[in-house]
Design a protein around this motif. Structure first.
Motif, mmCIF file in Angstrom:
data_model
loop_
_atom_site.group_PDB
_atom_site.id
_atom_site.type_symbol
_atom_site.label_atom_id
_atom_site.label_comp_id
_atom_site.label_asym_id
_atom_site.label_seq_id
_atom_site.Cartn_x
_atom_site.Cartn_y
_atom_site.Cartn_z
ATOM 1 N N GLY A 17 23.472 -55.717 -1.882
ATOM 2 C CA GLY A 17 24.794 -56.192 -1.729
ATOM 3 C C GLY A 17 24.688 -57.308 -0.913
ATOM 4 N N ILE A 18 25.578 -57.362 0.149
ATOM 5 C CA ILE A 18 25.849 -58.564 1.063
ATOM 6 C C ILE A 18 24.510 -58.870 1.942
ATOM 7 C CG2 ILE A 18 27.031 -59.326 3.255
ATOM 8 C CD1 ILE A 18 29.698 -58.087 1.869
ATOM 9 N N GLY A 19 24.075 -57.508 2.445
ATOM 10 C CA GLY A 19 23.094 -57.348 3.375
ATOM 11 C C GLY A 19 21.858 -57.833 2.726
ATOM 12 N N ASN A 36 16.123 -53.329 6.663
ATOM 13 C CA ASN A 36 16.350 -51.838 6.907
ATOM 14 C C ASN A 36 17.255 -51.580 5.591
ATOM 15 O OD1 ASN A 36 19.102 -50.380 7.827
ATOM 16 N ND2 ASN A 36 16.889 -49.164 8.168
ATOM 17 N N ASP A 37 16.747 -50.590 4.912
ATOM 18 C CA ASP A 37 17.895 -49.988 3.879
ATOM 19 C C ASP A 37 17.212 -48.625 3.567
ATOM 20 O OD1 ASP A 37 19.546 -49.281 1.424
ATOM 21 O OD2 ASP A 37 20.014 -51.418 1.924
ATOM 22 N N LEU A 38 18.193 -47.666 3.881
ATOM 23 C CA LEU A 38 17.902 -46.263 3.429
ATOM 24 C C LEU A 38 17.941 -46.062 2.049
ATOM 25 C CD1 LEU A 38 18.026 -43.295 4.571
ATOM 26 C CD2 LEU A 38 20.121 -43.234 4.361
ATOM 27 N N HIS A 98 24.060 -56.120 11.252
ATOM 28 C CA HIS A 98 24.470 -54.573 11.046
ATOM 29 C C HIS A 98 25.360 -54.788 9.691
ATOM 30 C CE1 HIS A 98 25.237 -50.511 10.927
ATOM 31 N NE2 HIS A 98 26.557 -50.643 11.532
ATOM 32 N N VAL A 99 25.073 -54.483 8.616
ATOM 33 C CA VAL A 99 25.685 -54.640 7.357
ATOM 34 C C VAL A 99 25.593 -53.077 6.816
ATOM 35 C CG1 VAL A 99 25.530 -55.840 5.387
ATOM 36 C CG2 VAL A 99 24.555 -56.973 7.243
ATOM 37 N N ALA A 100 24.968 -52.219 7.028
ATOM 38 C CA ALA A 100 24.743 -51.001 6.385
ATOM 39 C C ALA A 100 26.134 -50.376 6.256
ATOM 40 C CB ALA A 100 23.815 -50.030 6.848
ATOM 41 N N ASN A 163 38.742 -43.293 7.114
ATOM 42 C CA ASN A 163 37.457 -43.128 7.798
ATOM 43 C C ASN A 163 36.864 -44.540 7.939
ATOM 44 O OD1 ASN A 163 37.407 -43.155 5.015
ATOM 45 N ND2 ASN A 163 35.768 -41.678 5.035
ATOM 46 N N TYR A 164 36.882 -45.272 6.759
ATOM 47 C CA TYR A 164 36.407 -46.596 6.801
ATOM 48 C C TYR A 164 37.300 -47.724 7.789
ATOM 49 C CZ TYR A 164 34.791 -50.722 4.440
ATOM 50 O OH TYR A 164 33.888 -52.034 4.121
ATOM 51 N N ALA A 165 38.454 -47.581 7.648
ATOM 52 C CA ALA A 165 39.259 -48.523 8.609
ATOM 53 C C ALA A 165 39.046 -48.297 9.946
ATOM 54 C CB ALA A 165 40.771 -48.352 8.124
ATOM 55 N N ALA A 167 36.443 -46.772 11.400
ATOM 56 C CA ALA A 167 34.840 -47.161 11.789
ATOM 57 C C ALA A 167 35.102 -48.751 11.850
ATOM 58 C CB ALA A 167 34.085 -46.748 10.580
ATOM 59 N N LYS A 168 35.499 -49.530 10.771
ATOM 60 C CA LYS A 168 35.635 -50.920 10.843
ATOM 61 C C LYS A 168 36.563 -51.482 11.979
ATOM 62 C CE LYS A 168 32.830 -51.901 7.474
ATOM 63 N NZ LYS A 168 31.440 -52.374 7.878
ATOM 64 N N GLY A 169 37.663 -50.775 12.257
ATOM 65 C CA GLY A 169 38.284 -51.130 13.335
ATOM 66 C C GLY A 169 37.533 -50.998 14.770
ATOM 67 N N SER A 198 31.603 -58.969 -4.734
ATOM 68 C CA SER A 198 31.641 -58.096 -5.630
ATOM 69 C C SER A 198 30.254 -57.460 -5.952
ATOM 70 C CB SER A 198 32.084 -58.684 -6.985
ATOM 71 O OG SER A 198 33.329 -58.850 -6.944
ATOM 72 N N THR A 199 30.269 -56.288 -4.851
ATOM 73 C CA THR A 199 29.004 -55.456 -4.749
ATOM 74 C C THR A 199 29.311 -54.183 -5.669
ATOM 75 O OG1 THR A 199 29.561 -54.399 -2.766
ATOM 76 C CG2 THR A 199 28.398 -56.340 -2.615
ATOM 77 N N ARG A 200 28.454 -53.250 -5.400
ATOM 78 C CA ARG A 200 28.837 -51.954 -5.870
ATOM 79 C C ARG A 200 29.890 -51.256 -5.273
ATOM 80 N NH1 ARG A 200 24.344 -47.716 -3.936
ATOM 81 N NH2 ARG A 200 24.424 -48.130 -1.781
ATOM 82 N N MET A 201 30.275 -51.692 -3.927
ATOM 83 C CA MET A 201 31.539 -51.306 -3.211
ATOM 84 C C MET A 201 32.601 -51.543 -4.237
ATOM 85 S SD MET A 201 31.447 -51.248 0.943
ATOM 86 C CE MET A 201 30.142 -50.428 1.708
HETATM 87 N N1 LIG Z 1 31.576 -55.767 -0.498
HETATM 88 C C1 LIG Z 1 32.694 -56.225 0.157
HETATM 89 O O1 LIG Z 1 33.728 -56.491 -0.432
HETATM 90 C C2 LIG Z 1 32.983 -55.748 1.327
HETATM 91 C C3 LIG Z 1 34.256 -55.929 2.149
HETATM 92 C C4 LIG Z 1 34.500 -55.444 3.455
HETATM 93 C C5 LIG Z 1 33.289 -55.108 4.162
HETATM 94 N N2 LIG Z 1 32.057 -54.847 3.435
HETATM 95 C C6 LIG Z 1 31.029 -54.347 4.487
HETATM 96 O O2 LIG Z 1 29.864 -55.150 4.214
HETATM 97 C C7 LIG Z 1 28.566 -54.226 4.174
HETATM 98 C C8 LIG Z 1 28.053 -54.496 3.024
HETATM 99 O O3 LIG Z 1 28.743 -53.784 2.000
HETATM 100 P P1 LIG Z 1 28.254 -54.137 0.371
HETATM 101 O O4 LIG Z 1 29.352 -54.447 -0.349
HETATM 102 O O5 LIG Z 1 27.046 -55.133 0.318
HETATM 103 O O6 LIG Z 1 27.540 -52.642 -0.021
HETATM 104 P P2 LIG Z 1 26.361 -52.001 -0.715
HETATM 105 O O7 LIG Z 1 26.668 -50.630 -0.954
HETATM 106 O O8 LIG Z 1 25.982 -52.960 -1.750
HETATM 107 O O9 LIG Z 1 25.228 -52.133 0.290
HETATM 108 C C9 LIG Z 1 24.983 -51.285 1.495
HETATM 109 C C10 LIG Z 1 23.508 -51.012 1.906
HETATM 110 O O10 LIG Z 1 23.393 -50.141 3.019
HETATM 111 C C11 LIG Z 1 22.811 -49.139 2.633
HETATM 112 N N3 LIG Z 1 22.949 -48.018 3.595
HETATM 113 C C12 LIG Z 1 23.894 -47.020 3.408
HETATM 114 N N4 LIG Z 1 23.612 -46.162 4.520
HETATM 115 C C13 LIG Z 1 22.789 -46.596 5.290
HETATM 116 C C14 LIG Z 1 21.924 -46.162 6.391
HETATM 117 N N5 LIG Z 1 22.614 -44.662 6.986
HETATM 118 N N6 LIG Z 1 20.969 -46.405 6.929
HETATM 119 C C15 LIG Z 1 20.685 -47.845 6.486
HETATM 120 N N7 LIG Z 1 21.072 -48.405 5.179
HETATM 121 C C16 LIG Z 1 21.920 -47.772 4.677
HETATM 122 C C17 LIG Z 1 22.770 -48.916 1.098
HETATM 123 O O11 LIG Z 1 21.518 -48.141 0.710
HETATM 124 C C18 LIG Z 1 22.927 -50.008 0.709
HETATM 125 O O12 LIG Z 1 21.871 -50.689 0.228
HETATM 126 C C19 LIG Z 1 29.274 -53.028 4.661
HETATM 127 O O13 LIG Z 1 29.449 -52.605 6.080
HETATM 128 C C20 LIG Z 1 30.498 -52.957 3.957
HETATM 129 O O14 LIG Z 1 31.501 -51.983 4.551
HETATM 130 C C21 LIG Z 1 32.056 -55.333 2.070
#
Ligand SMILES: NC(=O)c1ccc[n+]([C@@H]2O[C@H](COP(=O)([O-])OP(=O)(O)OC[C@H]3O[C@@H](n4cnc5c(N)ncnc54)[C@H](O)[C@@H]3O)[C@@H](O)[C@H]2O)c1
Length: 339
Positions: A17-19, A36-38, A98-100, A163-165, A167-169, A198-201
């Motif tokens: 995704g974004i990371g 880094n990615d778990l 920090h994107v995880a 929970n998410y709100a 954490a993000k706040g 548009s990621t898997r989220m």
């Molecule tokens: N996609 C969006 O529209 C959107 C909107 C607002 C905020 N965000 C934020 O942007 C960030 C990236 O989101 P995304 O949509 O790319 O998600 P994503 O699921 O595509 O990617 C997140 C990655 O984080 C990794 N991860 C999860 N838990 C972990 C851990 N404990 N340690 C290390 N890695 C871990 C996952 O394996 C995954 O590869 C997130 O923080 C999300 O909350 C995304």
């Protein structure tokens, strides 16, 4: 020459995704990257060590420098080791992104304790773990540093994401603390981005079901190369990580498709003052008159950034050339700006 030549970076959640887009662009701009990615599922369960390695391999194949790290950001000791891994491999750490993140959406009345804990753990505790150890290193080195955290629009009250709100706040509050406490150590900056892509989220939310029904494809599959592509967030991260952004500290940015927004800092907008302690009766009489208009229009909810951007009348945009446009709220000072 990349604008991040000689820099060293950690990107948590850099495997997807974004990371992933951030890790690739930082490396393309010359940074050495710990990806880094778990390799967790969207809900945080499971692990797949190939996810981080694939992105590290992709960077290396393109002539860049990267190593994989498959630890969880929720692990305090592993976070320390991750910073040490960057220092051991690349001599130092300059940039932490920090994107995880994970999702476990539920209305508050249905939310189980483990759903609350898991989401707070990855986003907020992960931000603490990573920035704590990066800060120890930055303070020792006194040569600056960059912390860029991902927050979200959901922080402003998404109903199904308590929970998410939270954490993000919390990440916004932590980022502002980092900005105010670390800048003195050689010019460390900390900023937060409220991203979109548009990621898997996004594939997991109800709107995605409509996309599949209409097109047979998930939003993430349709996004590549469009405004919804999660890679659109990476240039803002690379900019904030660069020397060009040395004076940008403690700000909240939005990244929505091809829009980059600057959020206002919370500020007092109206005041009632008395020469004595207010009685409740006085407040009942005066407060709605003084604040009422704001009570009506301020939604305790997602600020609807994309809708707000789309609602800007054509005539209010300033054409700044080459397909680019600028808009500023009338509430904000314009300063001496000329394009
Ligand atoms: N996609 C969006 O529209 C959107 C909107 C607002 C905020 N965000 C934020 O942007 C960030 C990236 O989101 P995304 O949509 O790319 O998600 P994503 O699921 O595509 O990617 C997140 C990655 O984080 C990794 N991860 C999860 N838990 C972990 C851990 N404990 N340690 C290390 N890695 C871990 C996952 O394996 C995954 O590869 C997130 O923080 C999300 O909350 C995304």
């Amino acid at each position: 020459m990349g604008m991040l030549d000689g820099k060293s970076a950690i990107v948590t959640g850099g495997g997807r995704g974004i990371g992933r887009g951030v890790a690739l662009l930082l490396a393309q701009e010359g940074a050495s990257v710990v990806v880094n990615d778990l390799g967790a599922a969207l809900t945080g369960e499971g692990e797949d060590t190939s996810v981080a390695q694939q992105v590290a391999d992709e960077i290396t194949a393109a002539g860049g420098t990267a190593i994989a790290n498959t630890d969880s950001v929720t692990d305090y000791e592993a976070a320390e080791a991750m910073v040490q891994q960057a220092v051991d491999s690349f001599g130092k750490l300059d940039i932490l992104v920090h994107v995880a993140g994970i999702l476990r959406d539920r209305m508050i009345f249905n939310m189980a304790e483990e759903e609350w804990d898991a989401v707070i753990d990855v986003h907020l505790k992960g931000a603490y773990n990573m920035s704590k150890w990066a800060a120890v290193h930055f303070r020792e080195r006194r040569e600056g540093g960059r912390i860029i955290n991902m927050s979200s629009n959901s922080a402003f009250g998404a109903p199904g994401q308590p929970n998410y709100a939270a954490a993000k706040g919390g990440i916004i509050g932590l980022t502002l603390v980092l900005a105010n406490s670390l800048n003195r150590y050689g010019g460390v900056t900390a900023n937060a981005i409220l991203p979109s892509g548009s990621t898997r989220m996004i594939d997991s939310i109800p709107r995605a079901v409509e996309a599949v029904a209409d097109t047979g494809k998930l939003p993430s599959e349709l996004a590549v190369g469009t405004e919804r592509d999660p890679d659109n967030v990476a240039p803002l991260v690379a900019f904030l990580a660069s020397e060009e952004a040395a004076d940008i500290n403690g700000h909240l940015f939005g990244s929505f498709g091809y829009n980059m927004t600057l959020m206002s800092q919370p500020k007092v907008i109206k005041t009632l003052r008395a020469n004595h302690r207010w009685s409740v009766d006085e407040l009942i009489e005066v407060a709605p008159k003084a604040f009422g208009e704001r009570f009506e229009i301020e939604q305790v909810n997602d600020p609807g950034v994309t809708a707000a951007i789309n609602a800007i009348p054509d005539g209010e945009w300033i054409d700044i050339g080459d397909g680019k446009r600028f808009w500023s709220s009338k509430l904000e000072p314009w300063g001496e700006r000329s394009w």
